[in-house]
Motif scaffolding. Structure first.
Motif, PDB file in Angstrom:
ATOM      1  N   GLU A 314       0.810  -1.217   0.000  1.00  0.00           N
ATOM      2  CA  GLU A 314       0.000   0.000   0.000  1.00  0.00           C
ATOM      3  C   GLU A 314       0.845   1.268   0.000  1.00  0.00           C
ATOM      4  OE1 GLU A 314      -0.035  -1.481   4.335  1.00  0.00           O
ATOM      5  OE2 GLU A 314      -0.003  -2.325   2.317  1.00  0.00           O
ATOM      6  N   ASP A 315       2.102   1.165   0.444  1.00  0.00           N
ATOM      7  CA  ASP A 315       2.959   2.354   0.471  1.00  0.00           C
ATOM      8  C   ASP A 315       3.459   2.745  -0.916  1.00  0.00           C
ATOM      9  OD1 ASP A 315       2.668   2.551   3.210  1.00  0.00           O
ATOM     10  OD2 ASP A 315       4.475   1.390   3.635  1.00  0.00           O
ATOM     11  N   THR A 316       3.473   1.773  -1.842  1.00  0.00           N
ATOM     12  CA  THR A 316       3.997   2.047  -3.185  1.00  0.00           C
ATOM     13  C   THR A 316       2.962   1.871  -4.288  1.00  0.00           C
ATOM     14  OG1 THR A 316       4.760  -0.253  -3.370  1.00  0.00           O
ATOM     15  CG2 THR A 316       6.329   1.355  -2.504  1.00  0.00           C
ATOM     16  N   GLN A 317       1.819   1.270  -3.952  1.00  0.00           N
ATOM     17  CA  GLN A 317       0.774   1.029  -4.957  1.00  0.00           C
ATOM     18  C   GLN A 317      -0.189   2.218  -4.952  1.00  0.00           C
ATOM     19  OE1 GLN A 317      -1.365   0.395  -7.657  1.00  0.00           O
ATOM     20  NE2 GLN A 317      -0.288  -1.552  -7.438  1.00  0.00           N
ATOM     21  N   PRO A 318      -0.211   3.021  -6.028  1.00  0.00           N
ATOM     22  CA  PRO A 318      -1.021   4.241  -6.009  1.00  0.00           C
ATOM     23  C   PRO A 318      -2.526   4.002  -6.104  1.00  0.00           C
ATOM     24  CG  PRO A 318       0.015   3.949  -8.149  1.00  0.00           C
ATOM     25  CD  PRO A 318       0.578   2.892  -7.258  1.00  0.00           C
ATOM     26  N   ASP A 319      -2.950   2.880  -6.649  1.00  0.00           N
ATOM     27  CA  ASP A 319      -4.374   2.631  -6.858  1.00  0.00           C
ATOM     28  C   ASP A 319      -4.703   1.217  -6.421  1.00  0.00           C
ATOM     29  OD1 ASP A 319      -6.968   2.279  -7.708  1.00  0.00           O
ATOM     30  OD2 ASP A 319      -6.681   3.218  -9.654  1.00  0.00           O
ATOM     31  N   MET A 320      -5.422   1.097  -5.306  1.00  0.00           N
ATOM     32  CA  MET A 320      -5.699  -0.236  -4.778  1.00  0.00           C
ATOM     33  C   MET A 320      -6.576  -1.055  -5.706  1.00  0.00           C
ATOM     34  SD  MET A 320      -8.468   0.249  -1.719  1.00  0.00           S
ATOM     35  CE  MET A 320     -10.123   0.853  -1.983  1.00  0.00           C
ATOM     36  N   PHE A 321      -7.297  -0.417  -6.616  1.00  0.00           N
ATOM     37  CA  PHE A 321      -8.173  -1.154  -7.524  1.00  0.00           C
ATOM     38  C   PHE A 321      -7.458  -1.611  -8.787  1.00  0.00           C
ATOM     39  CE2 PHE A 321     -11.213   1.633  -5.178  1.00  0.00           C
ATOM     40  CZ  PHE A 321     -11.819   0.620  -4.465  1.00  0.00           C
ATOM     41  N   LYS A 322      -6.150  -1.344  -8.883  1.00  0.00           N
ATOM     42  CA  LYS A 322      -5.381  -1.782 -10.050  1.00  0.00           C
ATOM     43  C   LYS A 322      -4.230  -2.697  -9.658  1.00  0.00           C
ATOM     44  CE  LYS A 322      -6.534   2.232 -12.922  1.00  0.00           C
ATOM     45  NZ  LYS A 322      -6.016   3.376 -13.716  1.00  0.00           N
ATOM     46  N   ALA A 323      -4.271  -3.224  -8.444  1.00  0.00           N
ATOM     47  CA  ALA A 323      -3.233  -4.144  -7.990  1.00  0.00           C
ATOM     48  C   ALA A 323      -3.416  -5.506  -8.674  1.00  0.00           C
ATOM     49  CB  ALA A 323      -3.299  -4.285  -6.476  1.00  0.00           C
ATOM     50  N   ASP A 324      -2.428  -6.357  -8.530  1.00  0.00           N
ATOM     51  CA  ASP A 324      -2.467  -7.705  -9.103  1.00  0.00           C
ATOM     52  C   ASP A 324      -3.691  -8.465  -8.595  1.00  0.00           C
ATOM     53  OD1 ASP A 324      -1.308 -10.184 -10.327  1.00  0.00           O
ATOM     54  OD2 ASP A 324      -1.206 -10.767  -8.216  1.00  0.00           O
ATOM     55  N   GLN A 325      -4.519  -8.963  -9.518  1.00  0.00           N
ATOM     56  CA  GLN A 325      -5.782  -9.580  -9.123  1.00  0.00           C
ATOM     57  C   GLN A 325      -5.585 -10.875  -8.351  1.00  0.00           C
ATOM     58  OE1 GLN A 325      -8.694  -8.388  -9.061  1.00  0.00           O
ATOM     59  NE2 GLN A 325     -10.054 -10.142  -8.782  1.00  0.00           N
ATOM     60  N   ILE A 326      -4.725 -11.759  -8.852  1.00  0.00           N
ATOM     61  CA  ILE A 326      -4.487 -13.017  -8.145  1.00  0.00           C
ATOM     62  C   ILE A 326      -3.874 -12.740  -6.784  1.00  0.00           C
ATOM     63  CG2 ILE A 326      -3.177 -15.174  -8.160  1.00  0.00           C
ATOM     64  CD1 ILE A 326      -5.562 -15.201 -10.025  1.00  0.00           C
ATOM     65  N   GLY A 327      -2.971 -11.762  -6.727  1.00  0.00           N
ATOM     66  CA  GLY A 327      -2.386 -11.391  -5.443  1.00  0.00           C
ATOM     67  C   GLY A 327      -3.431 -10.892  -4.467  1.00  0.00           C
ATOM     68  N   PHE A 328      -4.384 -10.099  -4.961  1.00  0.00           N
ATOM     69  CA  PHE A 328      -5.477  -9.611  -4.116  1.00  0.00           C
ATOM     70  C   PHE A 328      -6.320 -10.768  -3.588  1.00  0.00           C
ATOM     71  CE2 PHE A 328     -10.100  -8.384  -4.604  1.00  0.00           C
ATOM     72  CZ  PHE A 328     -10.248  -7.903  -3.306  1.00  0.00           C
ATOM     73  N   ILE A 329      -6.694 -11.692  -4.471  1.00  0.00           N
ATOM     74  CA  ILE A 329      -7.507 -12.838  -4.063  1.00  0.00           C
ATOM     75  C   ILE A 329      -6.781 -13.650  -2.990  1.00  0.00           C
ATOM     76  CG2 ILE A 329      -8.510 -15.018  -4.835  1.00  0.00           C
ATOM     77  CD1 ILE A 329     -10.118 -12.683  -5.836  1.00  0.00           C
ATOM     78  N   GLU A 330      -5.499 -13.907  -3.199  1.00  0.00           N
ATOM     79  CA  GLU A 330      -4.748 -14.702  -2.228  1.00  0.00           C
ATOM     80  C   GLU A 330      -4.525 -13.935  -0.924  1.00  0.00           C
ATOM     81  OE1 GLU A 330      -1.274 -16.097  -4.311  1.00  0.00           O
ATOM     82  OE2 GLU A 330      -2.438 -17.557  -5.473  1.00  0.00           O
ATOM     83  N   SER A 331      -4.401 -12.613  -1.011  1.00  0.00           N
ATOM     84  CA  SER A 331      -4.288 -11.803   0.211  1.00  0.00           C
ATOM     85  C   SER A 331      -5.575 -11.866   1.025  1.00  0.00           C
ATOM     86  CB  SER A 331      -3.959 -10.351  -0.146  1.00  0.00           C
ATOM     87  OG  SER A 331      -2.676 -10.251  -0.737  1.00  0.00           O
ATOM     88  N   MET A 332      -6.734 -11.895   0.342  1.00  0.00           N
ATOM     89  CA  MET A 332      -7.991 -12.066   1.061  1.00  0.00           C
ATOM     90  C   MET A 332      -8.011 -13.398   1.802  1.00  0.00           C
ATOM     91  SD  MET A 332     -11.330 -10.463  -0.790  1.00  0.00           S
ATOM     92  CE  MET A 332     -11.319 -11.473  -2.278  1.00  0.00           C
ATOM     93  N   ALA A 333      -7.528 -14.451   1.148  1.00  0.00           N
ATOM     94  CA  ALA A 333      -7.476 -15.755   1.807  1.00  0.00           C
ATOM     95  C   ALA A 333      -6.565 -15.700   3.029  1.00  0.00           C
ATOM     96  CB  ALA A 333      -6.995 -16.818   0.827  1.00  0.00           C
ATOM     97  N   ASP A 334      -5.424 -15.034   2.894  1.00  0.00           N
ATOM     98  CA  ASP A 334      -4.513 -14.887   4.030  1.00  0.00           C
ATOM     99  C   ASP A 334      -5.208 -14.193   5.201  1.00  0.00           C
ATOM    100  OD1 ASP A 334      -2.340 -16.023   2.682  1.00  0.00           O
ATOM    101  OD2 ASP A 334      -1.608 -14.101   1.939  1.00  0.00           O
TER     102      ASP A 334
END
Length: 438
Positions: A314-334
């Protein structure tokens, strides 16, 4: 192997859902035909999601025939009847003679892809036989046979049924009980109304808990959130707690696939137990929202939501809605695993499959959330968050509702089902379940 790593390794491509042969598979498979020689040798890349396998089958031929399997990505099993199973990893080759009964598929915690080479033969045909039983399959994993999680289901939909479904679980939640639900963004027409869940919340003597959003809206500050809770009548009936009103706490995820910390509302620590009361529906980012999303995004503080969306960057990603999709899905699981493990046995899950829109309850004013595209299906309850969401997905997939394909497209286009695979890999529940209809 998780989905992100598998996609990078699967050079022959996923292809399309293997719908033509779906009746002969347990779980989801994909088929990518690669071609056929002039002499009739056929090549296809077959991909299995974790836990997927085909039925026992035989490639018959009077002369010639048979099949060759070449593993290209992930990890799976091949087994001929009466023989020991063969573990397949990239580079493994299995030559299957004609007229041998066998099966092949993914391991329970890994995607698996192989090229199937069909050898021409005289009077060649394939005979599909019985499925590989769960007992047979789980014995290959090196442990005892797994017990399926119970998911209770009813087509009946009413406030009183929620209490009946909770009681069916046979769980007495101790101490102070949080009821995590989605209170609805301003202007959303589909969220569960307080009158619907009132008997359940009173039954467990619960407190309705929420956390502030990371996106701009009527719930992104505690002041606005409290006001909207009053407008939506949550405060009229229940004690309400915006859990991150006074800050956040960190839950460690040492075995996380993508993130190692989950930031949740500080007041989560004030509760001994939790009821996760989810409105199961689609979602513009996650594909679908159910118990796992409530555990992850729902319990996360405003900053915690950003942390999940940005896959910890989040410190380097300017737009949370444009982050890596698979990474987002797996982060939700985490994140879901962190909350589930925090409460241990003192947490239960109910999913209401009503108002089945492809959009989430967070879609409000200015976003034009879609109205339901499917008829209501029913209420589910379980002590396993993965099993209950898997059961909901299966009920959608097997539905003949005219709106089913629209809902499925929303889930698939966002890689929504991958959260089930990732969560199962983290080991805080199972995709294997027994549906008990009440």
């Amino acid at each position: 192997m998780n989905k992100g790593a598998f996609d990078a390794a699967n050079v022959f491509g996923l292809g399309q859902p293997n719908d033509t042969f779906a009746q002969y598979f347990t779980g989801q498979s994909y088929l990518n035909p690669l071609g056929k020689t002039d002499s009739g040798v056929g090549f296809a890349n077959v991909t299995f999601e974790p836990g997927c396998r085909n039925n026992w089958h035989i490639h018959h031929a009077d002369q010639g025939g048979g099949q060759v399997l070449l593993c290209t990505a992930g990890s799976g099993w091949y087994q001929a009847e009466g023989e020991e199973p063969i573990s397949m990893t990239p580079g493994s080759i299995v030559i299957i003679p004609a007229n041998v009964k066998h099966w092949h598929g993914a391991k329970k915690d890994s995607w698996f892809s192989h090229i199937a080479v069909e050898i021409p033969g005289d009077n060649a045909s394939t005979e599909w036989l019985e499925p590989v039983s769960d007992d047979e399959y789980h014995k290959l994993q090196g442990g005892e046979v797994m017990t399926k999680s119970k998911v209770y289901f009813t087509h009946e939909i009413s406030p009183e049924i929620l209490v009946k479904m909770y009681d069916a679980l046979g769980v007495k939640l101790p101490g102070k009980v949080a009821v995590k639900l989605h209170s609805g963004e301003k202007g959303n027409p589909n969220y569960l109304r307080p009158e619907f869940v009132k008997p359940l919340i009173e039954h467990v003597n619960g407190t309705v808990v929420e956390c502030n959003t990371a996106y701009a809206g009527q719930r992104d500050t505690t002041e606005k959130h409290v006001k909207l809770m009053e407008e939506h009548c949550w405060s009229k009936y229940f004690d309400v707690d915006i859990m991150d009103a006074d800050g956040e706490v960190k839950l460690e995820i040492p075995d996380g696939l993508r993130i190692k910390e989950d930031y949740v509302g500080k007041n989560l620590l004030n509760y001994d137990s939790m009821v996760v009361m989810s409105h199961f529906k689609g979602h513009p980012m996650g594909g679908f929202g159910g118990a796992l999303k409530q555990l992850s995004i729902g319990c996360a503080s405003s900053h915690g939501k950003l942390h999940i969306h940005c896959v910890g960057e989040e410190d380097t990603q300017p737009d949370m809605f444009k982050a890596d999709q698979i990474g987002f899905i797996e982060s939700m699981a985490d994140a879901a695993s962190a909350v589930a493990k925090h409460f241990g046995d003192n947490i239960v899950y109910l999913n209401a499959m009503v108002n089945l829109s492809v959009d989430c309850d967070c879609c409000g004013e200015g976003t034009n959330p879609e109205l339901p595209c499917m008829q209501d299906i029913g209420i589910l309850a379980s002590t396993d968050p993965i099993a209950i969401d898997q059961a909901c997905i299966d009920l959608i997939w097997h539905s003949d509702d005219p709106g089913r394909d629209h809902f499925v497209e929303r889930v698939e286009s966002r890689h929504g089902r991958h959260i089930l695979e990732a969560a199962a890999q983290l080991g805080f529940g199972s995709r294997e379940y027994e549906l008990v209809e009440l």
